[in-house]
Design a protein around this motif. Structure first.
Motif, PDB file in Angstrom:
ATOM      1  N   GLU A 106       0.650  -1.224  -0.077  1.00  0.00           N
ATOM      2  CA  GLU A 106       0.057  -0.067  -0.035  1.00  0.00           C
ATOM      3  C   GLU A 106       0.899   1.349   0.014  1.00  0.00           C
ATOM      4  N   GLU A 107       2.137   1.287   0.750  1.00  0.00           N
ATOM      5  CA  GLU A 107       2.882   2.629   1.032  1.00  0.00           C
ATOM      6  C   GLU A 107       3.621   2.502  -0.475  1.00  0.00           C
ATOM      7  N   ILE A 108       3.956   1.530  -1.029  1.00  0.00           N
ATOM      8  CA  ILE A 108       4.916   1.464  -2.319  1.00  0.00           C
ATOM      9  C   ILE A 108       4.103   2.198  -3.434  1.00  0.00           C
ATOM     10  N   VAL A 109       2.627   1.559  -3.701  1.00  0.00           N
ATOM     11  CA  VAL A 109       1.880   1.940  -4.376  1.00  0.00           C
ATOM     12  C   VAL A 109       1.432   3.527  -4.314  1.00  0.00           C
ATOM     13  N   ALA A 110       1.327   3.829  -3.168  1.00  0.00           N
ATOM     14  CA  ALA A 110       0.929   5.118  -2.882  1.00  0.00           C
ATOM     15  C   ALA A 110       1.773   6.116  -3.259  1.00  0.00           C
ATOM     16  N   THR A 111       3.104   5.705  -3.040  1.00  0.00           N
ATOM     17  CA  THR A 111       4.240   6.491  -3.523  1.00  0.00           C
ATOM     18  C   THR A 111       4.321   6.729  -4.955  1.00  0.00           C
ATOM     19  N   LEU A 112       3.949   5.564  -5.795  1.00  0.00           N
ATOM     20  CA  LEU A 112       3.852   5.644  -7.126  1.00  0.00           C
ATOM     21  C   LEU A 112       2.743   6.519  -7.535  1.00  0.00           C
ATOM     22  N   ASP A 113       1.622   6.414  -6.773  1.00  0.00           N
ATOM     23  CA  ASP A 113       0.149   7.210  -7.364  1.00  0.00           C
ATOM     24  C   ASP A 113       0.638   8.764  -7.121  1.00  0.00           C
ATOM     25  N   ALA A 114       1.641   9.068  -6.264  1.00  0.00           N
ATOM     26  CA  ALA A 114       1.986  10.547  -5.799  1.00  0.00           C
ATOM     27  C   ALA A 114       3.010  11.215  -6.928  1.00  0.00           C
ATOM     28  N   GLY A 115       3.268   9.906  -7.967  1.00  0.00           N
ATOM     29  CA  GLY A 115       4.118  10.265  -8.866  1.00  0.00           C
ATOM     30  C   GLY A 115       5.749  10.537  -8.743  1.00  0.00           C
ATOM     31  N   GLU A 116       6.074   9.679  -7.507  1.00  0.00           N
ATOM     32  CA  GLU A 116       7.319   9.505  -7.026  1.00  0.00           C
ATOM     33  C   GLU A 116       8.112   8.258  -7.148  1.00  0.00           C
ATOM     34  N   ARG A 117       9.165   8.093  -6.959  1.00  0.00           N
ATOM     35  CA  ARG A 117      10.067   6.818  -7.232  1.00  0.00           C
ATOM     36  C   ARG A 117      10.007   6.015  -6.031  1.00  0.00           C
ATOM     37  N   PRO A 118       9.411   5.103  -5.656  1.00  0.00           N
ATOM     38  CA  PRO A 118       9.438   4.240  -4.640  1.00  0.00           C
ATOM     39  C   PRO A 118      10.781   3.378  -4.510  1.00  0.00           C
ATOM     40  N   GLU A 119      11.208   3.110  -3.589  1.00  0.00           N
ATOM     41  CA  GLU A 119      12.325   2.110  -3.550  1.00  0.00           C
ATOM     42  C   GLU A 119      11.867   1.338  -1.708  1.00  0.00           C
ATOM     43  N   PHE A 120      12.578  -0.101  -2.085  1.00  0.00           N
ATOM     44  CA  PHE A 120      11.868  -1.168  -1.230  1.00  0.00           C
ATOM     45  C   PHE A 120      12.982  -2.158  -1.120  1.00  0.00           C
ATOM     46  N   ASP A 121      12.903  -3.218  -0.027  1.00  0.00           N
ATOM     47  CA  ASP A 121      14.058  -3.992  -0.126  1.00  0.00           C
ATOM     48  C   ASP A 121      13.375  -5.371  -0.151  1.00  0.00           C
ATOM     49  N   VAL A 122      13.831  -6.260  -0.709  1.00  0.00           N
ATOM     50  CA  VAL A 122      13.695  -7.788  -0.590  1.00  0.00           C
ATOM     51  C   VAL A 122      14.879  -8.590   0.093  1.00  0.00           C
ATOM     52  N   ALA A 123      14.390  -9.266   1.187  1.00  0.00           N
ATOM     53  CA  ALA A 123      15.545 -10.039   1.848  1.00  0.00           C
ATOM     54  C   ALA A 123      15.484 -11.577   1.293  1.00  0.00           C
ATOM     55  N   VAL A 124      16.623 -12.103   1.174  1.00  0.00           N
ATOM     56  CA  VAL A 124      16.739 -13.601   0.870  1.00  0.00           C
ATOM     57  C   VAL A 124      17.562 -14.111   1.766  1.00  0.00           C
ATOM     58  N   GLU A 125      17.362 -15.379   1.974  1.00  0.00           N
ATOM     59  CA  GLU A 125      18.057 -16.379   2.426  1.00  0.00           C
ATOM     60  C   GLU A 125      18.433 -17.595   1.502  1.00  0.00           C
ATOM     61  N   ILE A 126      19.612 -18.036   1.699  1.00  0.00           N
ATOM     62  CA  ILE A 126      19.928 -19.058   0.593  1.00  0.00           C
ATOM     63  C   ILE A 126      20.406 -20.266   1.653  1.00  0.00           C
ATOM     64  N   ARG A 127      19.924 -21.416   1.199  1.00  0.00           N
ATOM     65  CA  ARG A 127      20.053 -22.725   2.017  1.00  0.00           C
ATOM     66  C   ARG A 127      20.303 -23.837   1.318  1.00  0.00           C
ATOM     67  N   THR A 132      20.644 -25.807   5.900  1.00  0.00           N
ATOM     68  CA  THR A 132      21.605 -25.020   6.290  1.00  0.00           C
ATOM     69  C   THR A 132      21.847 -23.539   5.919  1.00  0.00           C
ATOM     70  N   LEU A 133      21.844 -22.373   6.514  1.00  0.00           N
ATOM     71  CA  LEU A 133      21.817 -21.175   5.846  1.00  0.00           C
ATOM     72  C   LEU A 133      23.291 -20.990   5.464  1.00  0.00           C
ATOM     73  N   VAL A 134      23.257 -20.889   4.045  1.00  0.00           N
ATOM     74  CA  VAL A 134      24.633 -20.362   3.521  1.00  0.00           C
ATOM     75  C   VAL A 134      25.063 -19.125   3.053  1.00  0.00           C
ATOM     76  N   SER A 135      23.874 -18.320   2.586  1.00  0.00           N
ATOM     77  CA  SER A 135      24.166 -16.765   2.295  1.00  0.00           C
ATOM     78  C   SER A 135      23.045 -16.043   2.722  1.00  0.00           C
ATOM     79  N   GLU A 136      23.027 -14.794   3.006  1.00  0.00           N
ATOM     80  CA  GLU A 136      21.984 -13.803   3.022  1.00  0.00           C
ATOM     81  C   GLU A 136      22.133 -12.570   2.003  1.00  0.00           C
ATOM     82  N   MET A 137      21.320 -12.239   1.712  1.00  0.00           N
ATOM     83  CA  MET A 137      21.187 -11.150   0.580  1.00  0.00           C
ATOM     84  C   MET A 137      19.961 -10.076   0.755  1.00  0.00           C
TER      85      MET A 137
END
Length: 147
Positions: A106-127, A132-137
């Motif tokens: 909702e916040e990211i789409v609202a930023t788009l609706d305001a004509g701005e460039r939203p930024e957000f993160d995606v967290a990834v775990e590699i097992r 066994t957890l081998v990497s985090e990104m």
């Protein structure tokens, strides 16, 4: 008709197909991608090359992002802005990357609706297959408004 994000990703990102990446699950804000154990993907110590691990994580993050914002592609283009990865242990065998969107649709789409460039993160775990957890990104994504 249902939009298959995993299939779309594999059709539109040939490198993911080259690595043999497949998707176990894709739903809004979440994706699980799998990369097989193949000798040509190994590094000098017999595990998946760092670049291959990066690629399966980035691919999973793209699917998590697209599953949430696919309906916004007519007005904005998603771009991976930056990424940070930590290699924790040597992976052996097949690896699984699990990606989670951080942030509110909702916040990211609202930023788009305001004509701005939203930024957000995606967290990834590699097992590894045994969990066994081998990497985090973390991948920082942004939307560029289409003009």
């Amino acid at each position: 008709m249902t939009f298959d994000v995993g299939d779309f990703m594999l059709q539109s990102v040939p490198f993911a197909r080259t690595l043999g990446i497949s998707f176990d699950k894709v739903e809004p804000g979440f994706a699980v991608a799998r990369m097989p154990d193949r000798a040509e993907l190994h590094n000098h110590v017999g595990g998946p090359h760092a670049g291959a691990l990066f690629s399966v994580a980035e691919t999973a993050s793209g699917a998590a992002m697209l599953s949430t914002f696919g309906d916004q592609l007519s007005r904005a283009t998603p771009l991976a802005k930056s990424a940070a990865i930590r290699y924790l242990k040597l992976a052996k065998g097949e690896v699984v990357a699990e990606a989670h969107l951080r942030g509110s649709r909702e916040e990211i789409v609202a930023t788009l609706d305001a004509g701005e460039r939203p930024e957000f993160d995606v967290a990834v775990e590699i097992r590894t297959a045994d969990g066994t957890l081998v990497s985090e990104m973390t991948i920082a994504w942004a939307f560029r408004l289409n003009r």
